[in-house]
Design a protein around this motif. Structure first.
Motif, PDB file in Angstrom:
ATOM      1  N   TRP A 108      14.912  62.306  39.476  1.00  0.00           N
ATOM      2  CA  TRP A 108      14.102  61.164  39.098  1.00  0.00           C
ATOM      3  C   TRP A 108      14.895  60.172  38.261  1.00  0.00           C
ATOM      4  O   TRP A 108      14.640  58.969  38.316  1.00  0.00           O
ATOM      5  N   GLY A 109      15.844  60.691  37.472  1.00  0.00           N
ATOM      6  CA  GLY A 109      16.705  59.780  36.716  1.00  0.00           C
ATOM      7  C   GLY A 109      17.432  58.852  37.668  1.00  0.00           C
ATOM      8  O   GLY A 109      17.441  57.622  37.510  1.00  0.00           O
ATOM      9  N   THR A 110      18.042  59.459  38.697  1.00  0.00           N
ATOM     10  CA  THR A 110      18.766  58.636  39.671  1.00  0.00           C
ATOM     11  C   THR A 110      17.825  57.678  40.373  1.00  0.00           C
ATOM     12  O   THR A 110      18.107  56.485  40.504  1.00  0.00           O
ATOM     13  N   LEU A 111      16.707  58.211  40.853  1.00  0.00           N
ATOM     14  CA  LEU A 111      15.827  57.391  41.679  1.00  0.00           C
ATOM     15  C   LEU A 111      15.159  56.292  40.862  1.00  0.00           C
ATOM     16  O   LEU A 111      14.881  55.198  41.375  1.00  0.00           O
ATOM     17  N   PRO A 167       9.814  51.358  39.172  1.00  0.00           N
ATOM     18  CA  PRO A 167       9.886  52.676  39.818  1.00  0.00           C
ATOM     19  C   PRO A 167       8.595  53.476  39.688  1.00  0.00           C
ATOM     20  O   PRO A 167       7.850  53.304  38.732  1.00  0.00           O
ATOM     21  N   GLY A 168       8.386  54.337  40.645  1.00  0.00           N
ATOM     22  CA  GLY A 168       7.169  55.137  40.668  1.00  0.00           C
ATOM     23  C   GLY A 168       7.027  56.041  39.451  1.00  0.00           C
ATOM     24  O   GLY A 168       5.929  56.481  39.119  1.00  0.00           O
ATOM     25  N   THR A 169       8.137  56.320  38.783  1.00  0.00           N
ATOM     26  CA  THR A 169       8.084  57.170  37.598  1.00  0.00           C
ATOM     27  C   THR A 169       7.078  56.643  36.590  1.00  0.00           C
ATOM     28  O   THR A 169       6.446  57.407  35.858  1.00  0.00           O
ATOM     29  N   LEU A 170       6.938  55.333  36.555  1.00  0.00           N
ATOM     30  CA  LEU A 170       6.027  54.737  35.580  1.00  0.00           C
ATOM     31  C   LEU A 170       4.591  55.176  35.831  1.00  0.00           C
ATOM     32  O   LEU A 170       3.827  55.402  34.894  1.00  0.00           O
ATOM     33  N   LEU A 208       8.212  62.690  46.483  1.00  0.00           N
ATOM     34  CA  LEU A 208       8.136  62.238  47.868  1.00  0.00           C
ATOM     35  C   LEU A 208       7.179  61.052  47.986  1.00  0.00           C
ATOM     36  O   LEU A 208       7.441  60.065  48.674  1.00  0.00           O
ATOM     37  N   TRP A 209       6.094  61.141  47.272  1.00  0.00           N
ATOM     38  CA  TRP A 209       5.076  60.095  47.327  1.00  0.00           C
ATOM     39  C   TRP A 209       5.628  58.787  46.780  1.00  0.00           C
ATOM     40  O   TRP A 209       5.495  57.725  47.382  1.00  0.00           O
ATOM     41  N   PHE A 210       6.309  58.849  45.637  1.00  0.00           N
ATOM     42  CA  PHE A 210       6.744  57.615  45.003  1.00  0.00           C
ATOM     43  C   PHE A 210       8.088  57.103  45.484  1.00  0.00           C
ATOM     44  O   PHE A 210       8.342  55.904  45.462  1.00  0.00           O
ATOM     45  N   PHE A 211       8.960  57.998  45.857  1.00  0.00           N
ATOM     46  CA  PHE A 211      10.304  57.534  46.191  1.00  0.00           C
ATOM     47  C   PHE A 211      10.604  57.594  47.680  1.00  0.00           C
ATOM     48  O   PHE A 211      11.664  57.149  48.108  1.00  0.00           O
TER      49      PHE A 211
END
Lengths: 588, 381, 345
Positions: free
Chosen positions: C47-50, C61-64, C169-172
């Motif tokens: 997730w850091g990379t993505l 990014p979807g992480t948010l 998978l959903w976000f990235f």
């Protein structure tokens, strides 16, 4: 861990199982087949991880061994699948012995990683060998046939799978309620105690490991002939993780947890597969997310898995009283003149620190000897030297005239020296009866195979009766079937004494038995010890509590700075100037 | 379009009461790898299903889509579920070769035709009772490998190094290219394997380069095909780099960047349909599909095209079968199988001419050679 | 194999090993303080990379979304806990910490994302995002189970791993991403080609390790964490809240993993599911360190990187077999040489 509290509940379960292929939709049979297959593997994990405390992620690799052996032999050589099963089990046992020998020596956290390591290794070996079809796999595996019946249809296969699953459940359940079973239960966190009662822990761990591997192998064999196609992906570490998942979610403490876990996880995935697209539209892939979240919630609310919840609502039958049986052969007690135990110039050095400095004393038969001294005097070290937990730097210890210095704990146990522990080491979820029965480990001889096949009935009855006698001797009969962890500390210490008695010892070593007890509990303990003495037991008591010791012991040995400071009758010791100075500072 | 889900955890009574699909509908079961390592194949395939019509031959069609997470056990379970629970008349899937091989058992046992979306010819060959029920829409690896060998020969390549996935796709391509290369007189001098999640392929690439091949073929699918490229470029490899049709997607171009320029790969014509001459038989169908797909999902995918081709096959075969039997019956499925076996239609990837010994039916019209120039796909004439 | 190839392989191995080492440190840290075997560490790396890759394309990014979601859940859990214990007065401060701060971070990153700021700023934003995510994860998934056995915590980690992979998978999406290198130059030293990027990776890993060592050795919070690691009950008795220790640990571990992700992005393509195997290799390193010693864990991770690099040259098809098989004798050696305290469960 007994059968379901009610035979009826079990009968209902089997009846429902048997009826499913006849009335339910065909897909239920498919699911039932997979649940059965997974249950077998999860069962091995319940034993290995849940009971024996050895976390293994690598079971999927053993499933793969079973599947690939039969796939290869039946497609390339036309071997009979049943023969391939036997060959597969032999190969799996060999691999498991080898891997177990290496990895089970590892303590603590190294073991799970080692299982991951060879789990992944085996997967890539499967995938890279041309003769096993590489990553593409092998198809055309023949169907099983039994007595002329071809077991090709899913329905027929279902009965085969569940027969084997139920048989495995039966065998494992037998195993857990038996002599080796009690020892296995002690492998998790109570190794030192188990070894003190004669259990060869290293060997037992390997045996359990091989048992779990064989179960996985059988599951793999069944899988290959069900799917009639194998490739490496179902044997990857992710599947190994899922098996562990099933065992823990179902309840890793019980054999039924395996079936429950396999059922819940398999059905949950199917339900999610159907329900989520309907709720969220087809565009997302939410099964994994929801699955993970549900599992986290489940564990937050049911830490021990789901089975304990079900167990609570099942009807429980009160266990019948332990039937009397012929006593086990008693230890030969040839009376011999002279001291029972002699400590001769025992010395223990830790580097430059001398903990026990040429200590000598003796314990006479039939007496209660107290070993006391201020903190740091070396009492516990001396105790460890006698019980075999620590090795002598020099000097000797003789029991009944024979040297026991340097012998391992289980040898010393075999000679007839029983002990208790400073921090109570009972198995809390086990009943008092089973805990005490563990003490009689060396007096029985059933191995795993006999136990699993329930051929050890006669011996078990005798062991249980012996344990019941020991429990009666210490006055705890009303707690016989209680979980040992549910008793107050004082009673737990007495259970430990009962356990030591079950080994039919001649000398009892008690390590601070009065520590943490309340006044009345101490009185009960003292009364018990006096009663044991009047039956001829010899006791060595290491203690701090002066009142307890003074009123109970025949003689005292006082230690200070690793040396014997004084020895004699309690009344004399109380007036001994050197002792007073050691304990209280100088005499006024 | 979705059928009413049955909640299988409830009792049998409930399961019987809750409705299954209506008898006259045609049920098409689809199992795809929309999660797991093959997700880059499965997701565009799933997207394509969204574009497909819900009637064929005047009858209502239910597309039932399941995910098998790139796992063979799950693929087979899905197939069994589709057959016995959803009573499908045909199964489409799965995205990968091992999954398809596993599913064959279910298809054969129940007499249900199956259209696979996977690469290997082993799924439909040899012709025997098992493969009788199985068809596939993607070009066989062998077809593509031949094209690569031909192109290499034309470019004067004499020695070839191969680096590919350590999975069924990579294994399959390696076997095929060895065969095709031998026919073309090209020697394979190095074989390396890597995993899509490997942090680096330095070791493998160094080994390849030390064998000094004239060309390197990368046997990968999706963006992982870029990893060896980056390394080869970093090591100043001067030979030609070939890819397989598995990387024919725009994400690959995004990840490989300018390092991808000059690479050659075989692909289904739909990848570069705008550059095809109007006389090309496949252009019209390909255009129809790609335009529709790009409108909804942004960038085209050759994997999605295989699903569309399955639909095209079915759109011709189902009306044939309807003449003989009603949907939901064993006879219908048998008739559908027969109709599929005699397919003669134009799809997005090529022209399908099937017969009893060829359940794929594609020929050289199903492939073109494509080169990467200026970070775009360019047809090689 | 000549010297230049060996040097290249060694360089490759050390670079990867440095990244695994950061991961190994995170795992040791988390285990010693909380007894959690943190399998989702790999997801934090990916997730850091993505996240950085997302910022690179100017997209929030979807992480948010995960951050916001977790913040809300954590807030609800805190509210429920406070009300149940009758401590409603504490609620505002807790909510501010558990929900307010993450929301502010998310809003900030969301606002700054389209501006396509220079790389170092984007790296900083990524690290801030990941670091905020760590304690939230602990609060939501682990804190209710803090006293459970190691096995149960391990299984929760596994479940969390599944969830995060699914969310990834959903976000990235299913396709991977690479992030730009900090530097693409290289120079030759003694006939061997050394890339500046590799040097930067190793240097920044060392710097971070050094900073952590200082933190643990010199600051009060660091010492508090070490105390909790040695004796949980004792630490509690002197006033160190185990919940706080857990949250701080996860913040640090998330920072380490996020940073790993930023370092690994230029080297290889990272996918939504790349985390698992990367995490596994870091895990190997951590175990070699006995899940207790930082230097040996780092050394172990380095060893894994080197073995991986060399075996991918010698026998690439069997690379994984070699790596994981060679680990076993190392484990055996380690287990025989460390004293073991029996876990009284």
């Amino acid at each position: 861990m007994k059968w379901l509290g009610s035979r009826a509940a079990f009968a209902v379960f089997v009846a429902v199982l048997a009826v499913v292929p006849q009335v339910a939709p065909a897909f239920w049979v498919t699911l039932g087949n997979y649940i059965g297959l997974y249950s077998i593997v999860a069962l091995g994990l319940v034993l290995l991880t849940g009971v024996a405390g050895q976390t293994s992620f690598g079971q999927a690799a053993f499933v793969g061994l079973g599947a690939y052996t039969t796939a290869y032999l039946t497609t390339k050589y036309g071997t009979s699948p049943w023969l391939a099963l036997v060959i597969g089990m032999v190969i799996t046992a060999a691999v498991a012995l080898f891997l177990g020998f290496i990895t089970l020596r590892m303590k603590g956290h190294y073991l799970p990683l080692a299982t991951i390591a060879w789990g992944i290794s085996l997967f890539y070996v499967f995938g890279n060998l041309e003769m096993l079809g590489g990553h593409t796999g092998m198809s055309g595996i023949p169907a099983l046939s039994f007595a002329g019946f071809e077991l090709k249809s899913e329905n027929r296969y279902y009965y085969l799978i569940w027969t084997i699953t139920l048989a495995s459940l039966w065998a494992t359940n037998n195993l857990l309620d038996s002599r080796p079973g009690r020892a296995i239960r002690a492998l998790k966190g109570r190794l030192e105690m188990a070894e003190a009662f004669g259990v060869d822990a290293a060997r037992l761990k390997i045996v359990v490991f091989v048992y779990a591997a064989l179960l996985a192998c059988i599951s793999g064999w069944l899988y290959a002939h069900l799917q009639r196609f194998v490739n490496p992906t179902p044997f990857f570490i992710t599947q190994g993780i899922e098996y562990l998942f099933m065992a823990v979610v179902g309840g890793a403490g019980s054999v039924w947890g395996a079936v429950l876990g396999a059922t819940v996880i398999t059905l949950l995935k199917q339900v999610l597969q159907d329900v989520l697209p309907w709720m969220f539209g087809r565009s997302g892939n939410f099964e994994l997310i929801v699955f993970g979240i549900l599992m986290i919630l489940l564990l937050q609310f049911a830490r021990d898995g789901l089975w304990p919840w079900i167990e609570r609502i099942l009807p429980r039958r009160t266990p019948p009283p332990v039937p009397p049986a012929e006593p086990l052969p008693a230890r030969e007690r040839a009376t011999r003149a002279g001291p029972l135990l002699e400590v001769r110039k025992a010395r223990k050095q830790f580097g430059g620190l001398v903990a026990v400095n040429d200590l000598s004393f003796e314990i006479r038969p039939g007496e209660i000897l107290g070993l006391i001294g201020p903190n740091g005097a070396g009492k516990s070290t001396t105790f460890s030297l006698i019980s075999g937990a620590a090795a002598l730097t020099s000097g000797d210890i003789r029991f009944r005239g024979e040297s026991i210095g340097g012998e391992p704990p289980y040898e010393i146990a075999r000679r007839g020296i029983g002990r208790t522990f400073q921090h109570v080491k009972l198995i809390p979820q086990m009943t008092v009866l089973d805990n005490v029965a563990l003490g009689a480990y060396l007096r029985g001889g059933s191995g795993i195979v006999r136990a699993a096949l329930a051929l050890d009935g006669a011996e078990e009855t005798r062991i249980k009766a012996e344990a019941a006698r020991a429990i009666a001797r210490v006055g705890l009969t009303e707690h016989t079937f209680d979980a040992a962890g549910s008793l107050p500390l004082g009673k737990q210490r007495i259970v430990e004494i009962a356990r030591a008695l079950a080994a039919d010892p001649m000398l009892l070593l008690l390590d601070e038995p009065a520590a943490g007890l309340r006044f009345l509990e101490k009185q009960e303990l003292a009364a018990l010890l006096r009663s044991l003495k009047s039956d001829g037991m010899t006791v060595l008591l290491v203690e701090h509590d002066m009142d307890f010791v003074m009123g109970l012991t025949d003689r005292l040995v006082v230690m200070d700075f690793g040396e014997k400071l004084a020895e004699g009758q309690p009344a004399d010791i109380q007036r001994n100037a050197a002792v007073l100075e050691a304990y209280l500072g100088s005499v006024v | 379009m979705n059928r009413v889900p049955t909640l299988r955890a409830l009792g049998a009574a409930l399961a019987i009461v809750l409705a299954g699909p209506a008898a006259a509908d045609i049920n098409i079961g689809v199992t795809l790898a929309t999660t797991g390592p093959a997700a880059s194949l499965g997701i565009p395939q799933k997207n394509t299903i969204e574009l497909l019509p819900t009637t064929i031959g005047g009858e209502k069609v239910n597309w039932i889509v399941l995910d098998d997470a790139s796992d063979t056990t799950k693929a087979l379970t899905n197939a069994r579920k589709l057959i016995s629970e959803d009573k499908v008349d045909v199964i489409v899937g799965s995205s990968t070769t091992p999954n398809s091989l596993a599913m064959r058992e279910a298809a054969v046992d129940s007499g249900t035709p199956m259209i696979s979306l996977a690469a290997s010819a082993a799924i439909i060959n040899p012709t025997d009772p098992k493969t009788r029920w199985v068809f596939k829409t993607p070009q066989n690896d062998a077809l593509m490998a031949d094209a690569v060998a031909v192109s290499m020969k034309a470019n004067g390549i004499k020695t070839l190094g191969y680096i590919g996935f350590a999975d069924a796709y990579g294994d399959g391509w390696l076997a095929e290219i060895k065969r095709s290369a031998q026919t073309a007189g090209i020697k394979v001098v190095a074989e390396e394997k890597y995993n899509r999640n490997d942090p680096s392929v330095t070791g493998q690439v160094l080994k390849l380069i030390s064998a000094n091949p004239d060309a390197v073929l990368i046997g990968a699918a999706g963006t992982p095909g870029a990893t060896p490229v980056k390394e080869l470029v970093a090591r100043n490899y001067k030979g030609k780099i070939y890819q397989t049709h598995g990387v024919a997607n725009p994400d690959f171009l995004r990840v490989v960047g300018k390092d991808g320029n000059g690479q050659i790969l075989p692909a289904g014509p739909m990848l570069v349909f705008e550059q095809l001459p109007d006389s090309n038989e496949v252009k019209k169908t390909a255009a129809e599909y790609v335009v529709k797909y790009e409108q909804k999902f942004g960038t085209r995918s050759t994997f999605g095209g295989h699903v569309y081709d399955a639909y095209i096959l079915l759109s011709k075969a189902i009306p044939e079968a309807l003449k003989k039997a009603k949907p939901g019956t064993k006879e219908f499925r048998a008739a559908l199988r027969d109709a599929l076996e005699n397919s003669n239609v134009t799809g997005t990837h090529g022209v399908f001419v099937m017969n009893a010994n060829d359940h794929n039916g594609l020929d050289n019209r199903a492939r073109v050679m494509v080169k990467v120039e200026n970070e775009k796909w360019v047809l090689v004439k | 194999m000549d010297l230049s190839i060996a040097a290249l392989l060694a360089q490759d191995g050390i670079t990867n090993g440095a990244i695994y080492a950061l991961l190994a440190l995170a795992l040791v840290l988390v285990f010693t303080v909380t007894r959690i075997v943190w399998i989702p560490a790999g997801e934090f790396v990916a997730w850091g990379t993505l996240t950085l890759a997302g910022l690179q394309t100017g997209v929030a990014p979807g992480t948010l979304k995960v951050l916001v979601g977790m913040a809300v859940i954590a807030g609800l859990m805190e509210a429920w806990g406070c009300i149940r214990r009758g401590q409603a007065g504490r609620l505002p401060r807790r909510l501010a910490a558990w929900t307010g701060v993450p929301m502010v971070v998310a809003a900030l990153v969301w606002w700054l994302a389209p501006m396509q700021l220079p790389l170092p700023v984007q790296v900083l934003l990524t690290l801030v995002t990941m670091t905020t995510l760590g304690p939230l994860l602990y609060r939501v998934a682990y804190q209710p189970l803090a006293e459970a056995s190691v096995l149960v915590l391990l299984i929760v980690s596994v479940a969390l791993h599944f969830t995060l992979v699914g969310l990834g998978l959903w976000f990235f999406g299913a396709e991977g991403s690479r992030t730009p290198a900090f530097s693409s130059t290289s120079f030759t030293l003694g006939g061997v080609n050394i890339s500046v990027q590799s040097l930067l990776v190793v240097a920044s890993s060392l710097a971070l390790i050094g900073a952590l060592a200082l933190f643990f050795g010199r600051t009060l919070y660091g010492k508090a964490l070490r105390a909790t690691a040695v004796n949980r009950a004792g630490a509690r008795l002197v006033g160190i809240s185990p919940d706080f220790a857990g949250a701080l640990t996860f913040a640090l571990a998330a920072l380490l993993c996020g940073f790993s992700g930023v370092l690994i992005g230029p080297i290889t393509t990272v996918y939504y599911d790349s985390g698992f195997l990367v995490g596994l290799k870091g895990f190997v390193g951590a175990i070699i360190g006995g899940l207790s010693s930082y230097p040996i864990a780092a050394a172990g991770a380095l060893l894994v990187g080197l073995i991986e690099s060399f075996s991918s040259f010698w026998a690439s098809a069997f690379k994984e077999v070699i790596v994981f098989t060679l680990i076993i004798p190392v484990l055996l050696w380690r287990s025989l040489t460390t004293t073991h305290h029996e876990e009284d469960e």
